[in-house]
Each structure stands twice: as C-alpha cells, then as structure tokens.
Design an enzyme around this catalytic site. Sequence first.
Site, PDB file in Angstrom:
ATOM      1  N   GLU A 186      44.433  11.839  91.039  1.00  0.00           N
ATOM      2  CA  GLU A 186      44.745  13.038  91.834  1.00  0.00           C
ATOM      3  C   GLU A 186      44.065  14.271  91.227  1.00  0.00           C
ATOM      4  OE1 GLU A 186      48.890  14.007  92.621  1.00  0.00           O
ATOM      5  OE2 GLU A 186      48.406  14.457  94.695  1.00  0.00           O
TER       6      GLU A 186
ATOM      7  N   ARG B   8      47.148  20.177  85.643  1.00  0.00           N
ATOM      8  CA  ARG B   8      45.827  20.383  85.037  1.00  0.00           C
ATOM      9  C   ARG B   8      45.985  20.741  83.567  1.00  0.00           C
ATOM     10  NH1 ARG B   8      42.914  23.372  90.251  1.00  0.00           N
ATOM     11  NH2 ARG B   8      44.130  22.190  91.751  1.00  0.00           N
TER      12      ARG B   8
HETATM   13 ZN   LIG Z   1      47.655  13.828  96.391  1.00  0.00          ZN
END
Ligand SMILES: [Zn+2]
Length: 345
Positions: free
Chosen positions: A288, A294
């Site tokens: 993803e 992140r």
């Molecule tokens: Zn997704």
Amino acid sequence: MIIDSHGHYTTAPGQLDAFRTAQLARLADPSAPPAVLAAISDDELRASVEANQLRIMRERGGELMLFAPKASAMGHHVPDPDVARAWAEASNDVVARVTALYPESFAGVAQLPQTPPDGAPGPGWLDATIAELRRSVTELGFVGVLVNPDPSGSRWTAPAVTDEAWSPLWEACVELDVPAVVHVSGTCTTAVHPLGAHYLNADTTVFMQLVENDLFTRFPTLRLVIPHGGGAVPYHWGRFRGLAARLGRPDPAELLRNVFFDTCVYHQPGIDLLLRVVPAENVLFASEMLGAVRGADPDSGVDWDDTKVYLERVDMSDEQRDAVMGGNARRVYPRLDARLREQGR
Ligand SMILES: [Zn+2]
C-alpha cells in the site's frame, strides 16, 4: 517475480486534486464554475511516480505494482452520482496514463462511481458502477477493481455484499474475470479514522458478511481480496470459526477458495500471525505504498510499509514465498498474468 498487489496513486499531479476541489466547491455552491481537469503532461506523470512509488519499488526489489487511484479520496458518500462518475473517470484515466507510460511496472486497478442515485441503494444503483468497471477493464486495460462495501462512508447503509442487490456487480466481475479488492474510502464522522479504523473495520465486517451468508455458492469463480491483512480476521480466526458453528454456517476455511488477504500489515508479529493462520496460497504481497503509514519504525529502522522485509523473515518454503511474492497475484488477477505473458515474463 515480485508483484506489489496494493498501490495507490497518492502522488498524482496537483491538477487532479484541483479538479476534485472544484467539483466539491460547485456542489456546495452551484454558482461556482464547473470543474475542469487541467492538462497534465506525460513529464508530470513520470515525475510524480519516478520520485515516489517507482523509485521506492525499485529500491526494495519490486518489479510491478497494482496501481489504483487514492482510495481515501474516492468519496462515495458525497451525494451526487454524476460528480462521482466524473471523478472516477478522471482518476482512472490518469492511472491508465501511468500504466501506459510504464507497462512493465504498473497495472491498473479501478475506482468505481459507487454513489447511489437517490442517496440509497435501489434499482439500477450499480449501473454507473458497472459501466465504469467495463470501461476500465475493456478500454483502459485494468486488471482489478476496488469495491467499496460501504459507499455511505462509515454509515453502513448499503446491504451486505452477499445481498442480491450487489449481484449485478459480482456478475460483471465474474464475466470480466477481475477480482474485487474490498476497499472503503473516507468517513462521515471524525470519530472513525479512515485509515486507522474504517479500513480495518470494513475488512473485518465484509469477512463476517461472507461467514453469515452465501455468496460463493452463487458466484463460485468470484474472487475477493481483503486488504490490510484482513483487518481483525487472522487474529480472531477462532471467533469466526466459533460463530460460524453457532450460526450453522460452513467453517470459514471454505471461504478461502474465493477470498485472499494481502500483507499490508506493518510489523513482524502481524505478518507472522497472518501466515500462521491463512495458507500461503491465499496471501498476496502488498505494501500500500505510498499509503496510510509512511516513514520508518524508529526501533528497527525499517520502513513501516516495507512489508517485503517482514516476509523475508517468515519461516516458509521457497515455493510458498514465491507464491506470496507474485505467483498468487498472477493467479488471482488472470488479466495481469496474461499481460505479463505477453511481455515474456
Ligand atoms: Zn489501499
């Protein structure tokens, strides 16, 4: 071959976001100018992925990413079907252009305009949805599709995905031979965080819908991918088995002929658990990236979404690892497999 089965175009050039902003502004104030998508050059598209998804995928050793529009922005709860259709078309078109620029690195997964006419599911509520699915697959060459089981954006006003109301969409997926990735979008309340709660809740909710009611007896070749490691499903497998028995339903293991999970789980114990509970043949490598989480884990130094690192540490055979890293994706996404074969891969 290493296939990241879950990526989103979260870094699209600003013209796309500006188009959406203009759409929403006009919904709020009909005297606002109509939304027009400003021109985006090929160079802008290249720059947007070469600095981000493409660079990171290559650095991590990935070879191809299944690439969808930004899911949190799909916004099916925004109450205007025509706006939803224009938004899905624009979002899919820019993804298609990226896949055309990098046919060896990206394959498209579609966003659908699932906003129901009249604000609630009724006759024909999936007509525009199915039309865009067909366009995405037959004209844009997409290999899969995101299906939002809760177009109301955390209000859960649609029937369960096992309900007859959804059948036309599942018929189209079967006919086109594309899997559906169960993927919600934004929420209508700040009490439910989209990425940290709604996504995982929806993954879990849909699995329980499948436990409670038949879908695959009617659609034996339909394939659903439940992302984000299946939400709470692997962790609570015993609960689902026990509930199935209590409800007089088949053991949830029978669903694994049609249901697959991805590896968007951002720590080692979670990946270990997923592969202890779910057979390797039902698990698809996915990051993803660049998505919900992140940066890097400060304790390990590993990027949260660098799930390949976690998978490399799981005790499984080379054959199983190859299946998880790419073989399973080729089986679940036959149109992807056909494209790769055309490329001699
Ligand atoms: Zn997704």
